[in-house]
Design an enzyme around this catalytic site. Structure first.
Site, short mmCIF file in Angstrom:
data_model
loop_
_atom_site.label_atom_id
_atom_site.label_comp_id
_atom_site.label_asym_id
_atom_site.label_seq_id
_atom_site.Cartn_x
_atom_site.Cartn_y
_atom_site.Cartn_z
CB VAL A 44 27.94 -21.52 22.82
CG1 VAL A 44 27.47 -20.23 23.48
CG2 VAL A 44 26.89 -22.61 22.97
CG ASP A 58 39.26 -22.13 22.11
OD1 ASP A 58 38.02 -22.21 21.95
OD2 ASP A 58 39.96 -23.09 22.50
CB THR A 62 29.84 -27.26 31.25
OG1 THR A 62 28.71 -27.10 30.37
CG2 THR A 62 30.35 -25.91 31.65
CE LYS A 99 20.61 -25.20 27.42
NZ LYS A 99 20.88 -24.57 26.21
CE1 TYR A 139 -4.41 -29.95 35.77
CE2 TYR A 139 -4.08 -30.16 33.41
CZ TYR A 139 -4.89 -30.29 34.53
OH TYR A 139 -6.16 -30.76 34.39
CG PHE A 170 -0.62 -31.93 47.85
CD1 PHE A 170 0.53 -32.49 48.39
CD2 PHE A 170 -1.85 -32.43 48.26
CE1 PHE A 170 0.46 -33.52 49.31
CE2 PHE A 170 -1.93 -33.46 49.18
CZ PHE A 170 -0.77 -34.01 49.69
N GLY A 229 -5.10 -35.71 42.00
CA GLY A 229 -6.03 -36.75 42.46
C GLY A 229 -7.33 -36.61 41.71
CB CYS A 247 -10.48 -37.70 35.49
SG CYS A 247 -12.26 -37.57 35.31
CE LYS A 266 -12.34 -42.93 35.48
NZ LYS A 266 -12.45 -43.11 34.05
N1 LIG Z 1 26.31 -26.73 21.53
C1 LIG Z 1 25.10 -26.32 21.83
O1 LIG Z 1 24.14 -26.50 21.08
C2 LIG Z 1 24.84 -25.59 23.11
C3 LIG Z 1 23.66 -24.90 23.27
C4 LIG Z 1 23.44 -24.20 24.45
C5 LIG Z 1 24.38 -24.23 25.46
N2 LIG Z 1 25.52 -24.94 25.30
C6 LIG Z 1 26.50 -24.91 26.38
O2 LIG Z 1 27.52 -23.96 26.05
C7 LIG Z 1 28.78 -24.40 26.52
C8 LIG Z 1 29.74 -24.51 25.36
O3 LIG Z 1 29.26 -25.52 24.48
P1 LIG Z 1 29.90 -25.73 23.06
O4 LIG Z 1 29.06 -26.73 22.39
O5 LIG Z 1 30.13 -24.41 22.43
O6 LIG Z 1 31.32 -26.38 23.49
P2 LIG Z 1 32.55 -26.73 22.54
O7 LIG Z 1 33.18 -27.92 23.13
O8 LIG Z 1 32.13 -26.74 21.11
O9 LIG Z 1 33.51 -25.48 22.74
C9 LIG Z 1 34.15 -25.17 23.93
C10 LIG Z 1 35.42 -24.41 23.61
O10 LIG Z 1 35.99 -23.94 24.82
C11 LIG Z 1 37.41 -23.96 24.64
N3 LIG Z 1 38.06 -23.87 25.94
C12 LIG Z 1 38.24 -24.83 26.88
N4 LIG Z 1 38.92 -24.33 27.92
C13 LIG Z 1 39.19 -23.03 27.64
C14 LIG Z 1 39.85 -22.00 28.33
N5 LIG Z 1 40.40 -22.19 29.53
N6 LIG Z 1 39.93 -20.80 27.75
C15 LIG Z 1 39.39 -20.58 26.54
N7 LIG Z 1 38.74 -21.54 25.84
C16 LIG Z 1 38.64 -22.74 26.38
C17 LIG Z 1 37.63 -25.29 23.92
O11 LIG Z 1 38.90 -25.32 23.32
C18 LIG Z 1 36.49 -25.24 22.91
O12 LIG Z 1 36.87 -24.62 21.71
C19 LIG Z 1 28.51 -25.73 27.24
O13 LIG Z 1 28.31 -25.46 28.60
C20 LIG Z 1 27.23 -26.22 26.61
O14 LIG Z 1 26.53 -27.10 27.46
C21 LIG Z 1 25.78 -25.60 24.13
#
Ligand SMILES: NC(=O)c1ccc[n+]([C@@H]2O[C@H](COP(=O)([O-])OP(=O)(O)OC[C@H]3O[C@@H](n4cnc5c(N)ncnc54)[C@H](O)[C@@H]3O)[C@@H](O)[C@H]2O)c1
Length: 435
Positions: free
Chosen positions: A11, A30, A86, A209, A256, A261, A264, A267, A270
């Site tokens: 992301v 990062d 996460t 989400k 829908y 509630f 029922g 249709c 059944k």
């Molecule tokens: N991958 C997807 O398709 C997608 C889509 C929508 C939402 N998300 C959500 O977005 C979030 C990120 O997902 P992702 O796939 O990009 O994760 P990812 O694991 O690819 O990247 C996460 C990055 O965060 C870095 N990181 C960790 N701790 C850190 C810190 N203290 N400071 C700075 N950087 C740090 C890690 O080194 C890593 O590079 C998640 O919550 C995920 O659920 C992901």
């Protein structure tokens, strides 16, 4: 705008590339030195169509850089986007350690920053996380939420494989906050995108989400179960689902999709049972389809449990047929509800303009004779009589005339099982079953 993006994974990498392409100056942060140096060499940290090109181009333009120095990134930006991972814990809980580590980083950095800072969480987080994040920032920095900084939830909807395209063509842009100014400032980042920008409460944005992804998983599993049944019958499942999707009135539509509630009528119960039995006879397992009836019963039980507090009161039901505009009582969840409450000794009165007992015929009459044989003793002939004889009013279908009745009631609790009308929600003494 000067923006810092925390997390240079999927992301984060897409975000820095696309935000820079839209004219912003972006600093990626990062903990991974490898990812930081990849960005600083003009390379993407992920494999994804078009992103290498965008990162290379924007790096050359001087709009993208990266660092491990969070303080420098925060003090040098006005808005920060959090896109750290996460993941799930081994027990299935959400691991928010990375998010809270970043919150502590913000606490440290904001101690030394004088201007107002906006923190937008783009990672997928559970409801309540933004408040916890803000508390950590406040406790660590001594600064005050909504005075020195604001927190915004801005969930990401992109899919891997089409991430750049999805960034530029989101279904909508969702911003949740308790700070309108911060929400509007964040909205500016997305103003070029061809999608509606929705600003809402933090909780709504935080849960969205999960609602989306759970529904997507449900869609896939439902289609697979239908496919498995069709395959066993040598029916073309793709043609079935293509036709299914052409119905934009009832199938692919908001219809829908309203918390309320139980279903029922003659249709749905059944036909659901019919398909379940067919699958069973074909030795096809359909746990998703089988769970639908269970959850429907739980909705009735939820109402029964709620009425426990009114044991010595007279409950007045506005409606007993399975929906407005009909006298069909077959499999009406209200009949099940009333039958159970009568069995528990509740005193009950009912008004339903469509249900005229002398006119009930066939299976409809048979059904009610089997379930509530003395229904006529409980019926009131008009709403005034019902209101007068009842201590608590319960709405069980969306008959328009009930809105006026509810609005005219004073000093009596109203329990709405069907979300009769939006305008009633703030009425004193009004309770909605799941809103
Ligand atoms: N991958 C997807 O398709 C997608 C889509 C929508 C939402 N998300 C959500 O977005 C979030 C990120 O997902 P992702 O796939 O990009 O994760 P990812 O694991 O690819 O990247 C996460 C990055 O965060 C870095 N990181 C960790 N701790 C850190 C810190 N203290 N400071 C700075 N950087 C740090 C890690 O080194 C890593 O590079 C998640 O919550 C995920 O659920 C992901």
């Amino acid at each position: 705008m000067n923006i810092s993006v925390f997390g240079l994974g999927y992301v984060g990498c897409i975000s820095i590339g696309c935000l820079a392409k839209n004219g912003h100056t972006v600093t990626g942060v990062d903990v991974s030195e490898t990812k930081v140096s990849q960005i600083n060499s003009g390379k993407a940290t992920i494999i994804e169509k078009d992103i290498d090109l965008i990162i290379g181009e924007q790096h050359r333009n001087g709009r993208i850089s990266a660092t491990t120095d969070f303080k420098k990134a925060i003090t040098g930006s006005e808005v920060s986007i959090i896109a750290v991972g996460t993941p799930s814990t081994p027990h299935g809980h959400l691991n928010l350690d990375y998010i809270f580590k970043v919150a502590a980083n913000f606490g440290e950095a904001l101690k030394e920053k004088s201007g107002f800072h906006i923190i937008a969480i783009r990672s997928t987080i559970l409801p309540g996380t933004c408040d916890k994040f803000a508390k950590i920032v406040e406790d660590t920095s001594g600064k005050k939420r909504n005075i020195d900084f604001a927190i915004v939830d801005n969930p990401e909807f992109l899919r891997e494989g089409t991430a750049v395209h999805d960034y530029y063509h989101p279904p909508l842009t969702l911003i949740g906050s308790d700070n309108t100014q911060a929400a509007e400032k964040l909205a500016e980042l997305y103003k070029e995108l061809p999608a509606e920008i929705i600003i809402t409460d933090l909780g709504v944005a935080e849960i969205m989400k999960y609602v989306n992804n759970t529904f997507h998983a449900l869609k896939i599993s439902f289609a697979n179960e239908i496919g498995n049944i069709c395959k066993a019958l040598d029916i073309n499942s793709h043609e079935v689902m293509d036709i299914f999707c052409k119905d934009k009135q009832l199938n692919i539509s908001p219809y829908y999709f309203k918390p309320g509630f139980a279903y029922g009528g003659s249709c749905l119960p059944k036909d659901l049972k019919g398909l379940q039995t067919l699958a069973h006879d074909l030795y096809v397992q359909v746990p998703v389809i089988e769970s639908i009836d269970k959850t429907n019963h739980l909705q009735i039980e939820r109402a029964i449990e709620y009425f426990g507090q009114y044991k010595s009161k007279t409950l007045g039901f506005l409606g007993i047929s399975f929906k407005a505009g009909t006298d069909d009582l077959r499999n009406s969840p209200s009949v099940t509800l009333i039958e159970t409450l009568l069995g528990k000794g509740f005193d009950i009165k009912i008004y339903d303009r469509n249900v005229q007992l002398s006119r009930l015929t066939g299976t409809n009459k048979e059904y009610i004779d089997n379930h509530i044989p003395h229904l006529s003793n409980l019926m009131c002939s008009n709403t005034d009589e019902l209101v007068e004889k009842s201590d608590v009013l319960i709405v069980t279908n969306k008959e328009k005339e009930f809105i006026e009745v509810i609005n005219s009631i004073e000093n009596k609790p109203v329990v709405d099982l069907v979300y009769l009308d939006k305008s009633l929600v703030n009425k004193e003494g009004y309770y909605g079953i799941n809103w």
